[in-house]
Motif scaffolding. Structure first.
Motif, mmCIF file in Angstrom:
data_model
loop_
_atom_site.group_PDB
_atom_site.id
_atom_site.type_symbol
_atom_site.label_atom_id
_atom_site.label_comp_id
_atom_site.label_asym_id
_atom_site.label_seq_id
_atom_site.Cartn_x
_atom_site.Cartn_y
_atom_site.Cartn_z
ATOM 1 N N ASP A 315 9.252 -6.233 5.109
ATOM 2 C CA ASP A 315 9.512 -6.183 3.435
ATOM 3 C C ASP A 315 9.145 -7.613 2.803
ATOM 4 O OD1 ASP A 315 10.657 -3.922 3.790
ATOM 5 O OD2 ASP A 315 12.923 -4.642 4.354
ATOM 6 N N PHE A 316 9.351 -8.722 3.811
ATOM 7 C CA PHE A 316 8.951 -10.059 3.174
ATOM 8 C C PHE A 316 7.407 -9.839 2.857
ATOM 9 C CE2 PHE A 316 7.162 -14.146 4.052
ATOM 10 C CZ PHE A 316 7.836 -14.940 3.152
ATOM 11 N N GLU A 320 5.528 -10.663 -0.886
ATOM 12 C CA GLU A 320 4.741 -11.943 -1.072
ATOM 13 C C GLU A 320 3.097 -11.611 -1.383
ATOM 14 O OE1 GLU A 320 5.667 -15.066 -1.330
ATOM 15 O OE2 GLU A 320 7.719 -14.346 -1.341
ATOM 16 N N LEU A 321 2.703 -10.661 -0.688
ATOM 17 C CA LEU A 321 1.267 -10.325 -0.667
ATOM 18 C C LEU A 321 0.623 -10.505 -2.162
ATOM 19 C CD1 LEU A 321 0.393 -7.712 1.774
ATOM 20 C CD2 LEU A 321 -0.520 -10.070 1.613
ATOM 21 N N VAL A 325 -2.407 -12.872 -2.855
ATOM 22 C CA VAL A 325 -3.780 -12.669 -3.395
ATOM 23 C C VAL A 325 -4.194 -13.334 -4.509
ATOM 24 C CG1 VAL A 325 -4.991 -10.513 -4.367
ATOM 25 C CG2 VAL A 325 -3.558 -10.163 -2.428
ATOM 26 N N GLU A 326 -3.294 -13.430 -5.507
ATOM 27 C CA GLU A 326 -3.631 -14.461 -6.742
ATOM 28 C C GLU A 326 -3.877 -15.757 -6.236
ATOM 29 O OE1 GLU A 326 -3.821 -13.348 -9.815
ATOM 30 O OE2 GLU A 326 -3.112 -11.276 -9.643
ATOM 31 N N ARG A 327 -3.157 -16.239 -5.507
ATOM 32 C CA ARG A 327 -3.634 -17.737 -4.899
ATOM 33 C C ARG A 327 -4.761 -17.578 -4.284
ATOM 34 N NH1 ARG A 327 0.695 -19.670 -0.841
ATOM 35 N NH2 ARG A 327 -0.836 -21.182 -0.756
#
Length: 334
Positions: A315-316, A320-321, A325-327
């Motif tokens: 779930d975490f 966070e994905l 991905v943006e980072r």
């Protein structure tokens, strides 16, 4: 450049030569020579006569080919490219735009050379004059053309001779030209004639074009500063799929307009050593709590999470994905 007055070409001199009239020489009285006299052997005379005959035959053949051509104005829409492309895209279109502006203001002076398209009498194939054809097409003008009956062999040789006269094809463009003639079944001796090269150079052209896929060559472009030695090194480095994959990835990500720079990037990618794989990494925090393990390779990342943590970490990670991905792309493109 015009010839100096009174001078003739070697060919014209051979063709026009006749022995001057005059009385037969008197027979000399026998005398004792002070040293042996040099003599011209019959073999040399025969070779000279054959050379003159070959020159005359070549002159007559070229004259017949020129006279067989007919001049006319054609719609560029009915003219197709040569079956043996010899040009890669230019990095800089400035020179062509200047050339097109000259055609627009002064008109086309020198006709292009075309042949009737095999199997389609209503169309033509350009032998040389691609830039003049392109300029006329973009300007919406008919193009002046000389039409001649050339087979594939004659077309390839004429195209190669015209390119050799300009001397501006890069090494890889010549190699591609040779490869395309090879693929069309043009004989090796005619490829050598078209490019004015010897057997070793033709062998190098073939080796490079066999080793480097054409899509990579096309992506790199003309690379006029990359000569035979560097292309041969690149071909040697492209001996395995991993090197080709690295090269394609590098070129796809490259945002450079200069083909010489693209070549350098491709060569660096092909010759780069594989990064060692970090196959097994323990996932734990600073306090020593173990979450699981991660395995990395070039093509995949595998996470193995402790059973008791799997559901909550799943779930975490899903939450966070997106931000991860943006980072990733923000740092990659920075």
């Amino acid at each position: 450049m015009s010839k100096a007055p009174g001078k003739k070409s070697i060919l014209a001199s051979f063709a026009a030569y006749t022995a001057p009239p005059g009385p037969a020489p008197e027979k000399e009285q026998p005398r004792e020579p002070s040293a042996p006299l040099a003599r011209v052997g019959a073999g040399v005379v025969g070779a000279t006569q054959r050379s003159i005959a070959e020159l005359r035959a070549e002159r007559d053949e070229l004259k017949a080919l020129v006279e067989a051509g007919t001049g006319r104005e054609l719609d560029p829409a009915v003219i197709d490219p040569s079956p043996f492309p010899d040009r890669l895209p230019d990095d800089d279109q400035t020179s062509f735009e200047s050339f097109k502006a000259l055609i627009a203001s002064e008109g086309q002076i020198v006709p292009i050379l075309v042949r009737p398209s095999p199997g389609n009498p209503d169309r033509y194939q350009v032998i040389y004059g691609h830039r003049r054809l392109r300029a006329a097409r973009e300007l919406g003008l008919n193009v002046k053309a000389t039409v001649t009956e050339f087979d594939d062999r004659e077309l390839a040789i004429a195209q190669g001779i015209e390119n050799a006269a300009r001397q501006d094809l890069s090494w890889i463009e010549k190699a591609l030209f040779a490869a395309r003639m090879d693929a069309a079944g043009v004989k090796a001796r005619d490829i050598r004639s078209a490019l004015s090269i010897d057997d070793p150079e033709l062998a190098r052209y073939r080796a490079v074009c066999r080793a480097i896929p054409e899509d990579i060559i096309q992506t790199i472009g003309r690379a006029p500063k990359a000569g035979r030695t560097r292309w041969a090194s690149f071909a040697k480095a492209c001996a395995d799929d991993a090197a080709l994959d690295r090269t394609r990835e590098t070129l796809a990500a490259a945002k450079v307009q200069d083909s010489d720079r693209r070549f350098v990037l491709a060569l660096e990618a092909a010759t780069a050593k594989e990064k060692p794989e970090q196959t097994d990494l323990a996932l734990r925090n600073s306090a020593g709590r173990t979450l699981g393990r991660a395995q990395f390779s070039r093509r995949e990342i595998k996470l193995t999470i402790e059973t008791k943590e799997a559901a909550s970490f799943s779930d975490f990670l899903q939450n966070e994905l997106p931000s991860l991905v943006e980072r990733y792309y923000a740092e990659k493109d920075a």
